[in-house]
Design a protein around this motif. Structure first.
Motif, PDB file in Angstrom:
ATOM      1  N   MET A 117       0.841  -1.188   0.000  1.00 33.95           N
ATOM      2  CA  MET A 117       0.000   0.000   0.000  1.00 33.95           C
ATOM      3  C   MET A 117       0.882   1.247   0.000  1.00 33.95           C
ATOM      4  O   MET A 117       1.896   1.302   0.686  1.00 33.95           O
ATOM      5  CB  MET A 117      -0.902   0.001   1.249  1.00 33.95           C
ATOM      6  N   ARG A 118       0.490   2.231  -0.774  1.00 36.40           N
ATOM      7  CA  ARG A 118       1.202   3.519  -0.801  1.00 36.40           C
ATOM      8  C   ARG A 118       0.400   4.493   0.050  1.00 36.40           C
ATOM      9  O   ARG A 118      -0.779   4.760  -0.231  1.00 36.40           O
ATOM     10  CB  ARG A 118       1.361   4.013  -2.231  1.00 36.40           C
ATOM     11  N   HIS A 156       4.805  -1.207   3.343  1.00 41.43           N
ATOM     12  CA  HIS A 156       4.132  -0.113   2.665  1.00 41.43           C
ATOM     13  C   HIS A 156       5.126   0.940   2.178  1.00 41.43           C
ATOM     14  O   HIS A 156       6.178   1.135   2.779  1.00 41.43           O
ATOM     15  CB  HIS A 156       3.121   0.552   3.601  1.00 41.43           C
ATOM     16  N   CYS A 182      -1.465   7.246  -4.493  1.00 41.03           N
ATOM     17  CA  CYS A 182      -1.585   6.736  -3.120  1.00 41.03           C
ATOM     18  C   CYS A 182      -2.908   6.011  -2.920  1.00 41.03           C
ATOM     19  O   CYS A 182      -3.947   6.408  -3.460  1.00 41.03           O
ATOM     20  CB  CYS A 182      -1.469   7.879  -2.122  1.00 41.03           C
ATOM     21  N   ASP A 183      -2.861   4.985  -2.123  1.00 43.17           N
ATOM     22  CA  ASP A 183      -4.065   4.242  -1.761  1.00 43.17           C
ATOM     23  C   ASP A 183      -4.788   4.872  -0.580  1.00 43.17           C
ATOM     24  O   ASP A 183      -6.001   4.714  -0.427  1.00 43.17           O
ATOM     25  CB  ASP A 183      -3.695   2.796  -1.409  1.00 43.17           C
ATOM     26  N   ALA A 184      -4.027   5.557   0.254  1.00 41.06           N
ATOM     27  CA  ALA A 184      -4.612   6.150   1.458  1.00 41.06           C
ATOM     28  C   ALA A 184      -3.835   7.395   1.850  1.00 41.06           C
ATOM     29  O   ALA A 184      -2.638   7.529   1.557  1.00 41.06           O
ATOM     30  CB  ALA A 184      -4.600   5.152   2.616  1.00 41.06           C
ATOM     31  N   VAL A 211      -7.710   9.139  -4.275  1.00 45.68           N
ATOM     32  CA  VAL A 211      -7.366   8.362  -3.072  1.00 45.68           C
ATOM     33  C   VAL A 211      -8.639   7.755  -2.499  1.00 45.68           C
ATOM     34  O   VAL A 211      -9.642   8.446  -2.305  1.00 45.68           O
ATOM     35  CB  VAL A 211      -6.679   9.262  -2.030  1.00 45.68           C
ATOM     36  N   GLY A 212      -8.591   6.455  -2.190  1.00 43.84           N
ATOM     37  CA  GLY A 212      -9.800   5.767  -1.754  1.00 43.84           C
ATOM     38  C   GLY A 212     -10.065   5.784  -0.267  1.00 43.84           C
ATOM     39  O   GLY A 212     -11.171   5.442   0.164  1.00 43.84           O
ATOM     40  N   HIS A 213      -9.060   6.174   0.543  1.00 42.92           N
ATOM     41  CA  HIS A 213      -9.220   6.092   2.003  1.00 42.92           C
ATOM     42  C   HIS A 213      -8.543   7.287   2.658  1.00 42.92           C
ATOM     43  O   HIS A 213      -7.356   7.534   2.428  1.00 42.92           O
ATOM     44  CB  HIS A 213      -8.599   4.785   2.509  1.00 42.92           C
ATOM     45  N   THR A 252     -15.607   7.036  -0.992  1.00 46.77           N
ATOM     46  CA  THR A 252     -14.373   7.254  -0.234  1.00 46.77           C
ATOM     47  C   THR A 252     -14.545   6.765   1.203  1.00 46.77           C
ATOM     48  O   THR A 252     -15.500   7.132   1.882  1.00 46.77           O
ATOM     49  CB  THR A 252     -13.996   8.751  -0.214  1.00 46.77           C
ATOM     50  N   ARG A 267      -9.294  -0.870   6.316  1.00 45.39           N
ATOM     51  CA  ARG A 267     -10.154   0.094   5.593  1.00 45.39           C
ATOM     52  C   ARG A 267     -11.501   0.245   6.308  1.00 45.39           C
ATOM     53  O   ARG A 267     -12.561   0.253   5.679  1.00 45.39           O
ATOM     54  CB  ARG A 267     -10.348  -0.326   4.139  1.00 45.39           C
TER      55      ARG A 267
END
Length: 355
Positions: free
Chosen positions: A1-2, A26, A68-70, A107-109, A163, A229
């Motif tokens: 994860m980024r 990460h 980035c994922d989060a 970004v999803g989170h 989100t 998440r």
């Protein structure tokens, strides 16, 4: 994860970097105004210098979040207390910029570091859960801004239901290496830290009861939220609540009951006279914040505090007495000579533009 982390070089950020380094799973992007040295725990991070108060830096913020994922939003300001407009631009405006950049970058989170300070005043000392109103304590600038940031998150959840939004609401966060930073926030720069080891009496209202949590335990909660998440709000605090007697005991002082109103008046007068950097809103906040029920964090995140609140208090106070520090601009060593030089160059911290 980024993972991108704003305020990655501060009290909570340093603990989170240590925790992520232990995981070694990460990629970490650090978003800070002043880039730290490459010593641990700040080594191995992709640093992006961004000032969250500046609209000119919005494109740089979006670039930092790209891929980035989060995003973990930790950045906040505690000084200069005589410039509320600047603190609002950083805390509330900065949160708005983080949200906008996260949305623009896909970004999803978003994990947002809220606070017990976002809560409305308590009615008694029964712990409250996450449904307690987050309208803040009116007399506290910090609390009003934390509550305003919560409203921005409400808007994000309403407008972007895809989100994942996680809100962490910790008590007072402590660790040894925050000692020098806390001294700068709360003690006049020309007062030597050695005086904290020779406090004869603590004049404070005996009704004080505040939640605390160790920075490492808070970092663990962030990692658990990131990897699961899990959306929603989570109270984070260790047992038991910290009282006036506990503080006096750690200081080796005798507790003397002084009503909160009198303490507030003294703090307000000395703040207005520019004798010390804490405004009276911090007294309002200290006697208004509720104790917190952490059932949800335990059941949904699998989180529990590994360091008791009294140990957190002792570690933090001893860190202040020893002038403990770390190798970032935020956590740098605080000395009287350094404070004097900074004062002569930039003025007192309570009105300095960039403390």
């Amino acid at each position: 994860m980024r993972i991108a982390i704003t305020g990655a070089s501060g009290n909570v950020g340093s603990a989170l970097l240590r925790r992520l380094a232990d995981r070694n799973e990460h990629e970490v992007v650090g978003v800070v105004r002043r880039t730290p040295s490459q010593a641990a725990p700040f080594a191995g991070v992709e640093w992006h210098p961004v000032d969250l108060t500046r609209s000119e830096d919005e494109s740089a913020l979006a670039a930092a979040f790209a891929g980035c994922d989060a995003v973990v939003h930790l950045a906040w300001g505690f000084q200069p207390t005589h410039q509320e407009d600047y603190l609002a631009e950083l805390g509330v405006g900065g949160t708005r910029r983080v949200i906008d950049a996260a949305v623009a970058s896909g970004v999803g989170h978003l994990v947002h570091m809220s606070s017990v300070g976002a809560y409305s005043p308590k009615q008694d000392d029964r712990p409250v859960d996450e449904s307690w109103p987050t309208d803040g304590v009116p007399g506290s600038t910090y609390s009003r801004h934390k509550a305003a940031a919560e409203r921005l998150l409400d808007g994000l959840e309403r407008d972007r239901p895809s989100t994942v939004v996680t809100r962490l609401r910790p008590g007072i966060v402590g660790q040894t290496s925050a000692g020098s930073a806390l001294l700068r926030y709360g003690l006049p720069g020309l007062v030597p830290r050695a005086l904290l080891s020779h406090v004869p009496v603590l004049p404070l209202d005996r009704r004080l009861a505040i939640p605390m949590v160790h920075a490492d335990d808070l970092a663990e909660a962030v990692v658990l939220a990131l990897e699961s998440r899990t959306p929603g709000a989570f109270n984070l605090a260790a047992d038991p609540a910290v009282t006036t007697e506990d503080i006096a005991r750690v200081l080796g002082a005798r507790s003397v009951h002084v009503p909160a109103a009198a303490v507030r008046a003294a703090v307000s007068a000395s703040w207005h006279a520019r004798l010390q950097p804490l405004d009276a809103g911090w007294i309002d906040l200290a006697f208004s914040v509720p104790l917190m029920d952490t059932t949800r964090a335990r059941s949904e995140l699998g989180w529990s505090a590994t360091t008791g609140a009294l140990r957190v208090l002792a570690e933090t106070v001893h860190g202040m007495q020893d002038g403990a520090a770390d190798s970032s601009p935020v956590l740098r060593e605080r000395t009287v000579a350094g404070s004097l030089g900074k004062f002569l160059r930039d003025g007192p911290v309570s009105r300095r533009r960039r403390a």
